[in-house]
Design a protein around this motif. Structure first.
Motif, PDB file in Angstrom:
ATOM      1  N   PRO A 248       5.381 -39.919   6.254  1.00  0.00           N
ATOM      2  CA  PRO A 248       5.042 -41.328   6.527  1.00  0.00           C
ATOM      3  C   PRO A 248       3.840 -41.828   5.732  1.00  0.00           C
ATOM      4  O   PRO A 248       3.812 -42.980   5.314  1.00  0.00           O
ATOM      5  N   GLN A 249       2.853 -40.972   5.486  1.00  0.00           N
ATOM      6  CA  GLN A 249       1.680 -41.374   4.712  1.00  0.00           C
ATOM      7  C   GLN A 249       2.074 -41.689   3.272  1.00  0.00           C
ATOM      8  O   GLN A 249       1.632 -42.675   2.702  1.00  0.00           O
ATOM      9  N   ARG A 250       2.932 -40.870   2.685  1.00  0.00           N
ATOM     10  CA  ARG A 250       3.376 -41.112   1.307  1.00  0.00           C
ATOM     11  C   ARG A 250       4.162 -42.417   1.224  1.00  0.00           C
ATOM     12  O   ARG A 250       4.021 -43.185   0.279  1.00  0.00           O
ATOM     13  N   ARG A 251       4.982 -42.676   2.232  1.00  0.00           N
ATOM     14  CA  ARG A 251       5.747 -43.922   2.286  1.00  0.00           C
ATOM     15  C   ARG A 251       4.802 -45.121   2.303  1.00  0.00           C
ATOM     16  O   ARG A 251       4.984 -46.082   1.561  1.00  0.00           O
ATOM     17  N   ARG A 252       3.756 -45.059   3.128  1.00  0.00           N
ATOM     18  CA  ARG A 252       2.773 -46.149   3.186  1.00  0.00           C
ATOM     19  C   ARG A 252       2.072 -46.329   1.841  1.00  0.00           C
ATOM     20  O   ARG A 252       1.852 -47.447   1.397  1.00  0.00           O
ATOM     21  N   GLU A 253       1.721 -45.198   1.203  1.00  0.00           N
ATOM     22  CA  GLU A 253       1.054 -45.278  -0.104  1.00  0.00           C
ATOM     23  C   GLU A 253       1.937 -45.987  -1.130  1.00  0.00           C
ATOM     24  O   GLU A 253       1.465 -46.836  -1.879  1.00  0.00           O
ATOM     25  N   LEU A 254       3.218 -45.626  -1.173  1.00  0.00           N
ATOM     26  CA  LEU A 254       4.133 -46.244  -2.137  1.00  0.00           C
ATOM     27  C   LEU A 254       4.349 -47.719  -1.841  1.00  0.00           C
ATOM     28  O   LEU A 254       4.579 -48.516  -2.753  1.00  0.00           O
ATOM     29  N   LEU A 255       4.263 -48.088  -0.574  1.00  0.00           N
ATOM     30  CA  LEU A 255       4.377 -49.506  -0.203  1.00  0.00           C
ATOM     31  C   LEU A 255       3.069 -50.263  -0.431  1.00  0.00           C
ATOM     32  O   LEU A 255       3.033 -51.478  -0.349  1.00  0.00           O
ATOM     33  N   GLY A 256       1.993 -49.534  -0.709  1.00  0.00           N
ATOM     34  CA  GLY A 256       0.707 -50.171  -0.972  1.00  0.00           C
ATOM     35  C   GLY A 256      -0.088 -50.480   0.278  1.00  0.00           C
ATOM     36  O   GLY A 256      -0.878 -51.418   0.297  1.00  0.00           O
ATOM     37  N   VAL A 257       0.096 -49.689   1.320  1.00  0.00           N
ATOM     38  CA  VAL A 257      -0.631 -49.908   2.573  1.00  0.00           C
ATOM     39  C   VAL A 257      -1.854 -49.004   2.585  1.00  0.00           C
ATOM     40  O   VAL A 257      -1.743 -47.783   2.422  1.00  0.00           O
ATOM     41  N   ASP A 258      -3.031 -49.600   2.811  1.00  0.00           N
ATOM     42  CA  ASP A 258      -4.252 -48.792   2.838  1.00  0.00           C
ATOM     43  C   ASP A 258      -4.484 -48.209   4.239  1.00  0.00           C
ATOM     44  O   ASP A 258      -3.697 -48.429   5.157  1.00  0.00           O
ATOM     45  N   ALA A 259      -5.570 -47.468   4.386  1.00  0.00           N
ATOM     46  CA  ALA A 259      -5.877 -46.791   5.654  1.00  0.00           C
ATOM     47  C   ALA A 259      -6.055 -47.763   6.813  1.00  0.00           C
ATOM     48  O   ALA A 259      -5.882 -47.393   7.977  1.00  0.00           O
ATOM     49  N   ASN A 260      -6.400 -49.010   6.514  1.00  0.00           N
ATOM     50  CA  ASN A 260      -6.593 -50.026   7.554  1.00  0.00           C
ATOM     51  C   ASN A 260      -5.316 -50.815   7.849  1.00  0.00           C
ATOM     52  O   ASN A 260      -5.348 -51.776   8.603  1.00  0.00           O
ATOM     53  N   GLY A 261      -4.213 -50.430   7.214  1.00  0.00           N
ATOM     54  CA  GLY A 261      -2.944 -51.114   7.458  1.00  0.00           C
ATOM     55  C   GLY A 261      -2.746 -52.377   6.649  1.00  0.00           C
ATOM     56  O   GLY A 261      -1.812 -53.132   6.878  1.00  0.00           O
TER      57      GLY A 261
ATOM     58  N   TYR B  55      -1.945 -54.355   3.053  1.00  0.00           N
ATOM     59  CA  TYR B  55      -1.216 -54.153   1.800  1.00  0.00           C
ATOM     60  C   TYR B  55      -2.115 -54.506   0.629  1.00  0.00           C
ATOM     61  O   TYR B  55      -2.838 -55.501   0.677  1.00  0.00           O
ATOM     62  N   ASP B  56      -2.068 -53.671  -0.416  1.00  0.00           N
ATOM     63  CA  ASP B  56      -2.827 -54.000  -1.617  1.00  0.00           C
ATOM     64  C   ASP B  56      -1.973 -54.899  -2.517  1.00  0.00           C
ATOM     65  O   ASP B  56      -0.894 -55.317  -2.131  1.00  0.00           O
ATOM     66  N   GLU B  57      -2.461 -55.204  -3.689  1.00  0.00           N
ATOM     67  CA  GLU B  57      -1.735 -56.105  -4.587  1.00  0.00           C
ATOM     68  C   GLU B  57      -0.903 -55.345  -5.611  1.00  0.00           C
ATOM     69  O   GLU B  57      -0.461 -55.915  -6.592  1.00  0.00           O
ATOM     70  N   GLY B  58      -0.668 -54.077  -5.372  1.00  0.00           N
ATOM     71  CA  GLY B  58       0.045 -53.254  -6.336  1.00  0.00           C
ATOM     72  C   GLY B  58       1.556 -53.319  -6.198  1.00  0.00           C
ATOM     73  O   GLY B  58       2.111 -54.171  -5.505  1.00  0.00           O
TER      74      GLY B  58
ATOM     75  N   PRO C 244       9.516 -57.151   2.782  1.00  0.00           N
ATOM     76  CA  PRO C 244       8.857 -58.424   3.101  1.00  0.00           C
ATOM     77  C   PRO C 244       7.336 -58.425   2.933  1.00  0.00           C
ATOM     78  O   PRO C 244       6.782 -59.360   2.365  1.00  0.00           O
ATOM     79  N   GLN C 245       6.661 -57.394   3.395  1.00  0.00           N
ATOM     80  CA  GLN C 245       5.201 -57.380   3.286  1.00  0.00           C
ATOM     81  C   GLN C 245       4.730 -56.918   1.910  1.00  0.00           C
ATOM     82  O   GLN C 245       3.834 -57.521   1.323  1.00  0.00           O
ATOM     83  N   ALA C 246       5.309 -55.848   1.391  1.00  0.00           N
ATOM     84  CA  ALA C 246       4.873 -55.324   0.095  1.00  0.00           C
ATOM     85  C   ALA C 246       5.107 -56.353  -1.015  1.00  0.00           C
ATOM     86  O   ALA C 246       4.252 -56.564  -1.870  1.00  0.00           O
ATOM     87  N   ALA C 247       6.265 -56.988  -1.012  1.00  0.00           N
ATOM     88  CA  ALA C 247       6.582 -57.971  -2.051  1.00  0.00           C
ATOM     89  C   ALA C 247       5.636 -59.167  -1.989  1.00  0.00           C
ATOM     90  O   ALA C 247       5.159 -59.644  -3.023  1.00  0.00           O
ATOM     91  N   ALA C 248       5.353 -59.630  -0.798  1.00  0.00           N
ATOM     92  CA  ALA C 248       4.487 -60.803  -0.644  1.00  0.00           C
ATOM     93  C   ALA C 248       3.067 -60.535  -1.120  1.00  0.00           C
ATOM     94  O   ALA C 248       2.371 -61.455  -1.555  1.00  0.00           O
TER      95      ALA C 248
ATOM     96  N   SER D 235       2.259 -58.185  -3.581  1.00  0.00           N
ATOM     97  CA  SER D 235       2.237 -57.643  -4.938  1.00  0.00           C
ATOM     98  C   SER D 235       1.832 -58.714  -5.955  1.00  0.00           C
ATOM     99  O   SER D 235       2.507 -59.734  -6.103  1.00  0.00           O
ATOM    100  N   LEU D 236       0.752 -58.453  -6.664  1.00  0.00           N
ATOM    101  CA  LEU D 236       0.298 -59.384  -7.691  1.00  0.00           C
ATOM    102  C   LEU D 236       1.349 -59.528  -8.792  1.00  0.00           C
ATOM    103  O   LEU D 236       1.624 -60.633  -9.257  1.00  0.00           O
TER     104      LEU D 236
END
Length: 95
Positions: free
Chosen positions: A18-31, A33-36, A63-67, A69-70
């Motif tokens: 699950p942690q790797r999945r969050r990383e690939l989606l760009g979710v940081d430790a605080n939940g 999403y980054d702009e990647g 929905p969240q990762a795409a929105a 992503s820079l």
């Protein structure tokens, strides 16, 4: 990518950690999403199909990762070119 590859990392059951999945989606430790974005593995440098680098369809359709992503926000403004996954129907660029 216009659609997920048959071997897409985003397919159910592919990423068991699950942690790797969050990383690939760009979710940081605080939940948040980054702009990647994640580049589709089929479009990495030196791919046999000669495809240009493209954002993974799993990310582009999330929905969240795409929105957040820079790259996808910039593409929405400048124009998005969709590329079909290798071996998919309509193998040529479709958009």
């Amino acid at each position: 990518m216009a659609d997920q590859c048959t071997t897409c990392i985003g397919r159910p059951g592919t990423i068991r950690n699950p942690q790797r999945r969050r990383e690939l989606l760009g979710v940081d430790a605080n939940g948040r999403y980054d702009e990647g974005h994640t580049v589709c593995h089929a479009t990495l440098d030196g791919n046999p199909d000669g495809l240009p680098a493209a954002v993974c369809a799993w990310i582009a359709q999330h929905p969240q990762a795409a929105a957040h992503s820079l790259a996808l926000r910039m593409a929405a403004v400048t124009g998005i070119e969709y590329i079909s996954a290798p071996g998919a129907a309509g193998d040529d660029a479709s958009g």
